[in-house]
Motif scaffolding. Sequence first.
Motif, short mmCIF file in Angstrom:
data_model
loop_
_atom_site.label_atom_id
_atom_site.label_comp_id
_atom_site.label_asym_id
_atom_site.label_seq_id
_atom_site.Cartn_x
_atom_site.Cartn_y
_atom_site.Cartn_z
N TYR A 2 0.81 -1.11 -0.01
CA TYR A 2 0.00 0.14 -0.12
C TYR A 2 0.95 1.28 0.08
O TYR A 2 1.31 1.59 0.96
CB TYR A 2 -1.04 0.06 1.09
CG TYR A 2 -1.91 -1.29 1.35
CD1 TYR A 2 -3.15 -1.15 0.27
CD2 TYR A 2 -1.51 -2.36 2.10
CE1 TYR A 2 -3.87 -2.50 0.37
CE2 TYR A 2 -2.21 -3.46 2.30
CZ TYR A 2 -3.36 -3.38 1.39
OH TYR A 2 -4.20 -4.58 1.21
N CYS A 25 -9.92 -1.72 3.71
CA CYS A 25 -10.30 -0.98 2.41
C CYS A 25 -9.73 -1.71 1.24
O CYS A 25 -8.45 -2.31 1.22
CB CYS A 25 -9.65 0.56 2.58
SG CYS A 25 -10.31 1.31 3.80
N GLY A 26 -10.64 -1.69 0.27
CA GLY A 26 -9.80 -2.17 -1.05
C GLY A 26 -9.18 -1.36 -2.07
O GLY A 26 -8.53 -1.69 -3.01
N GLY A 27 -9.38 0.04 -1.83
CA GLY A 27 -8.75 1.04 -2.56
C GLY A 27 -9.71 1.83 -3.64
O GLY A 27 -9.19 3.02 -4.15
N HIS A 28 -10.87 1.33 -3.75
CA HIS A 28 -11.88 2.03 -4.65
C HIS A 28 -12.78 2.81 -3.83
O HIS A 28 -13.76 3.26 -4.30
CB HIS A 28 -12.44 1.06 -5.64
CG HIS A 28 -11.15 0.38 -6.39
ND1 HIS A 28 -10.73 1.01 -7.48
CD2 HIS A 28 -10.79 -1.13 -6.13
CE1 HIS A 28 -9.80 0.05 -7.98
NE2 HIS A 28 -9.96 -1.23 -7.17
N GLU A 29 -12.73 2.78 -2.33
CA GLU A 29 -13.83 3.72 -1.83
C GLU A 29 -13.82 5.16 -1.82
O GLU A 29 -12.66 5.61 -2.08
CB GLU A 29 -13.40 3.09 -0.27
CG GLU A 29 -13.86 1.73 0.01
CD GLU A 29 -12.49 0.78 -0.30
OE1 GLU A 29 -11.48 1.32 -0.57
OE2 GLU A 29 -12.68 -0.46 -0.02
N LYS A 30 -14.87 5.87 -1.74
CA LYS A 30 -14.94 7.32 -1.98
C LYS A 30 -14.79 7.89 -0.51
O LYS A 30 -14.20 9.08 -0.41
CB LYS A 30 -16.12 7.68 -2.62
CG LYS A 30 -16.29 7.32 -4.04
CD LYS A 30 -17.48 7.96 -4.57
CE LYS A 30 -17.57 7.64 -6.14
NZ LYS A 30 -18.69 8.28 -6.58
N ASP A 34 -16.89 4.00 3.88
CA ASP A 34 -17.14 2.85 2.95
C ASP A 34 -16.22 1.73 2.99
O ASP A 34 -16.51 0.58 2.66
CB ASP A 34 -17.06 3.35 1.52
CG ASP A 34 -17.94 4.64 1.07
OD1 ASP A 34 -18.92 4.39 1.86
OD2 ASP A 34 -17.61 5.29 0.08
N CYS A 35 -15.30 1.72 3.78
CA CYS A 35 -14.44 0.41 4.27
C CYS A 35 -15.22 -0.18 5.05
O CYS A 35 -15.95 0.20 5.89
CB CYS A 35 -13.08 0.89 4.49
SG CYS A 35 -12.09 1.86 3.46
N CYS A 55 -4.83 10.20 0.59
CA CYS A 55 -5.75 9.88 -0.59
C CYS A 55 -5.45 10.48 -1.92
O CYS A 55 -5.15 11.72 -1.80
CB CYS A 55 -6.88 10.61 -0.23
SG CYS A 55 -7.69 9.64 1.30
#
Length: 57
Positions: A2, A25-30, A34-35, A55
């Motif tokens: 990461y 978190c997967g990396g595509h959350e806004k 959202d994680c 970010c």
Amino acid sequence: EYPNQMSVAYFGRGSGPIILDDLDCGGHEKSLFDCRHGGVMQHDCYHSEDVGVDCQP
């Protein structure tokens, strides 16, 4: 793995309530909310474990 993850308390220890703990978190959350996490205001940690996030758009 990461590249934007900072070391423990990279920006210094926080203060006040700990809002989120155990984020996944997967990396595509806004938003960090959202994680997957253990629940808002649910934690078993201290500010010495605070993490900084950089970010990128």
